[in-house]
Design an enzyme around this catalytic site. Structure first.
Site, PDB file in Angstrom:
ATOM      1  N   HIS A 148     -36.173 -25.456   1.116  1.00  0.00           N
ATOM      2  CA  HIS A 148     -36.384 -24.071   0.668  1.00  0.00           C
ATOM      3  C   HIS A 148     -36.317 -23.176   1.903  1.00  0.00           C
ATOM      4  O   HIS A 148     -36.871 -23.518   2.948  1.00  0.00           O
ATOM      5  CB  HIS A 148     -37.763 -23.967   0.003  1.00  0.00           C
ATOM      6  CG  HIS A 148     -37.980 -22.707  -0.756  1.00  0.00           C
ATOM      7  ND1 HIS A 148     -38.103 -21.481  -0.147  1.00  0.00           N
ATOM      8  CD2 HIS A 148     -38.089 -22.470  -2.093  1.00  0.00           C
ATOM      9  CE1 HIS A 148     -38.296 -20.553  -1.072  1.00  0.00           C
ATOM     10  NE2 HIS A 148     -38.285 -21.129  -2.264  1.00  0.00           N
ATOM     11  N   ARG A 158     -38.236 -12.323  -2.408  1.00  0.00           N
ATOM     12  CA  ARG A 158     -36.878 -11.775  -2.300  1.00  0.00           C
ATOM     13  C   ARG A 158     -36.414 -11.232  -3.644  1.00  0.00           C
ATOM     14  O   ARG A 158     -35.770 -10.189  -3.705  1.00  0.00           O
ATOM     15  CB  ARG A 158     -35.921 -12.855  -1.781  1.00  0.00           C
ATOM     16  CG  ARG A 158     -36.045 -13.065  -0.279  1.00  0.00           C
ATOM     17  CD  ARG A 158     -35.249 -14.265   0.191  1.00  0.00           C
ATOM     18  NE  ARG A 158     -35.879 -15.517  -0.210  1.00  0.00           N
ATOM     19  CZ  ARG A 158     -35.263 -16.555  -0.770  1.00  0.00           C
ATOM     20  NH1 ARG A 158     -33.978 -16.502  -0.984  1.00  0.00           N
ATOM     21  NH2 ARG A 158     -35.931 -17.639  -1.095  1.00  0.00           N
TER      22      ARG A 158
END
Ligand code: FAD
Length: 646
Positions: A250, A270
């Site tokens: 990740h 995000r």
């Protein structure tokens, strides 16, 4: 005959995360008596940690969403290596699984018009993740637990025993799947973590739902439970693992302070507008849009920013590329000397949203950074870097029934199963995977068990139970006596060396020579792990537990390293420094691991040679109606000319 507590059930589910609980509910609703076994306390499975949400094309925020778009996104994210039938079933059934959760009491965040809210995530064309703030996994587990309690209350009324048809054995570790001489599943062998007592649960159907393998790596978002147990149990039972080279790093884990390095920073940061910058203040992701995705992502910061409010006329910002792309980009920026002070990059949401909104939308992130790093994310950027997060590879299963190939009575669902996510999983697609395939595994395990005549119920051989017991006792010197204890290896040292080796040599960027070195190192560690010794008693003894988990981590790590060495291309979660391009010929190949000696008894599974045999298997061609969902131009990036013309 060994003296081990023995019980009989119809279906045993190993694992009480989202996949295991959904499987257990289904098996019980089909009328089966179902036992659930988990290493930790009931309700403490890894699923609880899931933050961002569940992907399902309900179309609540953008009505253009539907299962076909979700299917396309999932295939693109996995670089077309996905088992397409699994991706199809997943996309089709995910909305029903989310609505079902709501009917069972899950309280999702809402849109202004009162529908279940859906948020943006990397690789998803439309806002698709149903969520509960950034604590979605907690709500999912709470809801499934509540459903289990309600089923148990029904049984209390009917049988006067709330555990008559659904019982949870918590803080118990399964170390072997037991089989008959005829190779059918007959149950499981395990031990209670607190007392150290051994037990056997006989059952004709076993569902593995044990999650992932992250604890083989040094920096990981995964918890202590992720030691690859289900992967190893399946291999040892004669099943196969598919595409183990694909491990997801990740892009955003915490990098500071060291004690919390690797803890996840959810992609929702995000999705909700957070941007990535390097030490020069540059929004560097615009430099890392790969050709296969170029026309789908914004060319300028302005366009990317406009997309948040007007997605129909602008393209998404490249911070929302699939995870493998973002992780590689961060890695490259740090390597180029443009990293943050603690070796990551900056993730900033403070300049993008009012403080109040950040606290409302990302409460866990706000709390996590304040408490662990003394950083106020409403006022300053976070420092983030890649962390080992998820394994795409896993047990090879039939896509419709979740039955493990080659072992009648064995099923697998959730992170332990392979195929669904291809070479890279999209965020949010795990929680939906757990529910879709957890339900299917429970259903087909129940049908399998129900179809067996009572007299034909498989029984485990006493000799196998004895071997399983001897294997579990070995760390106390049960086999070699005082002599072997003299040379005992410390399981914690072995674990640290394994993690270091996997992170350094089979990590985010891979090279042939380094992986060969890793395999040699693994052979050495395996020989030493045979001498892993512990002091004291079987009553809650964490050193002993780790010594037993080492077998699984070493086996699974060998699968990852062997498959990664074999695949001479870069695709999704597998990046080769020496083969940086994606190769269309390799898309036609699945790498399948099985135990080299399939007759391996517990006593002989520690051969000094590699234990794993690797085979190449051609991927089945995509069905024509699913191919027709893509433009020819796009398919040409992934499929060979031969496939395109056939
Ligand atoms: P788990 O939930 O891990 O459950 C595994 C179970 O198996 C546990 O009960 C464990 O005790 C048991 N077990 C293991 N070995 C044994 C054994 N030998 N004997 C007995 N029991 C055993 N995915 C999303 O889709 N959306 C998200 O927002 C998201 N956020 C995430 C955030 C974090 C921090 C992390 C780490 C992951 C996130 N994921 C997310 C991924 C997702 O949470 C996992 O992939 C998923 O929860 C795995 O579920 P599972 O049911 O397969 O396994």
């Amino acid at each position: 005959m060994p003296q081990v507590d023995t019980q009989s059930w119809d279906v045993v589910v190993v694992g009480a995360g989202g996949a295991g609980l959904r499987a257990a509910i289904e098996a019980r609703e089909q009328g089966m008596r179902c036992a659930v076994i988990c290493k930790s306390l009931f309700g403490k499975a890894h699923t609880v940690m899931a933050e961002g949400g569940i992907a399902a094309s309900m179309g609540n925020v953008n009505q253009r969403d539907n299962w076909q778009v979700h299917f396309r996104d999932t295939m693109r994210g996995g670089k077309f290596l996905n088992n397409w039938r699994m991706a199809e079933l997943h996309a089709q059934e995910a909305p029903d699984r989310v609505w079902e959760l709501e009917a069972w009491g899950a309280v999702f965040d809402r849109t202004a018009s009162g529908l279940i809210s859906q948020r943006n995530f990397g690789g998803h064309e439309y806002p698709r993740l149903a969520h509960v703030g950034d604590r979605t996994g907690l709500e999912l587990i709470r809801t499934l637990q509540q459903k289990i309690v309600s089923l148990q209350q029904e049984d209390e009324e009917e049988y006067g025993d709330h555990e008559a048809r659904l019982k949870v054995f918590q803080e118990c570790t399964v170390t072997r799947v037991l089989k008959t001489a005829g190779d059918r599943v007959a149950g499981v062998f395990g031990y209670e973590r607190e007392s150290g007592r051994f037990f056997v649960i006989e059952a004709p159907a076993v569902v593995l739902a044990t999650g992932g393998i992250g604890k083989s790596f040094k920096v990981t978002s995964n918890s202590w439970e992720y030691t690859g147990d289900g992967h190893a149990l399946a291999l040892l039972a004669g099943a196969r693992l598919v595409n183990m080279e694909f491990v997801q790093f990740h892009p955003t884990g915490m990098v500071w302070p060291p004690s919390v390095k690797g803890i996840l920073v959810t992609e929702s940061v995000r999705g909700d507008g957070g941007v990535l910058r390097n030490s020069e203040g540059k929004r560097f992701m615009f430099d890392y849009i790969p050709d296969v995705f170029r026309e789908k992502y914004a060319e300028s910061e302005d366009e990317g920013d406009r997309w948040y409010t007007d997605p129909d006329h602008n393209r998404r910002p490249p911070e929302l590329l699939p995870r493998d792309e973002v992780a590689r980009a961060i890695n490259a920026e740090v390597k180029a000397g443009r990293g943050s002070p603690h070796g990551g990059v900056f993730l900033d949401v403070s300049t993008r949203m009012p403080a109040e909104e950040i606290r409302r939308k990302l409460p866990s992130m706000h709390h996590q950074f304040k408490e662990l790093a003394d950083v106020d994310i409403t006022a300053e950027p976070m420092e983030v870097g890649p962390t080992c997060h998820y394994v795409m590879g896993g047990v090879e299963v039939d896509p419709d029934t979740a039955a493990a190939a080659g072992v009648p009575g064995l099923f697998a669902a959730g992170e332990v199963a392979g195929g669904m996510h291809g070479s890279n999983r999209l965020g949010g697609n795990s929680l939906s995977d757990l529910l879709v395939f957890g339900r299917r595994a429970g259903l087909y395990a129940a049908r399998y068990a129900a179809a067996l005549e009572a007299a034909a119920r498989p029984a485990a051989s006493p000799a196998d139970i004895e071997l399983a017991e001897a294997e579990a006792l070995r760390p106390f010197g049960a086999e070699g006596g005082a002599e072997s204890r003299g040379a005992a290896e410390n399981p914690y040292t072995l674990h640290q060396e394994l993690q270091q080796s996997m992170s350094d040599l089979v990590g985010i960027i891979r090279k042939e020579g380094e992986m060969q070195q890793a395999l040699r190192g693994l052979a050495g560690l395996r020989a030493r792990a045979r001498r892993a010794g512990v002091e004291g008693h079987r009553q809650f003894n964490p050193g002993w537990h780790l010594a037993l988990d080492l077998r699984n981590m070493l086996l699974v790590s060998e699968c990852v390293a062997r498959a990664a060495l074999e695949r001479t291309e870069s695709r999704g979660g597998h990046t080769r420094d020496d083969h940086p391009a994606m190769d269309r010929q390799w898309r036609r190949v699945n790498l399948v691991c099985r135990l080299a000696d399939e007759s391996a008894e517990p006593a002989v599974t520690d051969s000094a040679l590699g234990l794993v045999r690797l085979e190449r298997r051609e991927t089945p061609p995509l069905r024509a109606d699913l191919l027709a969902l893509f433009e020819k131009e796009e398919l040409a990036k992934y499929l060979t000319d031969e496939e395109l013309t056939s």
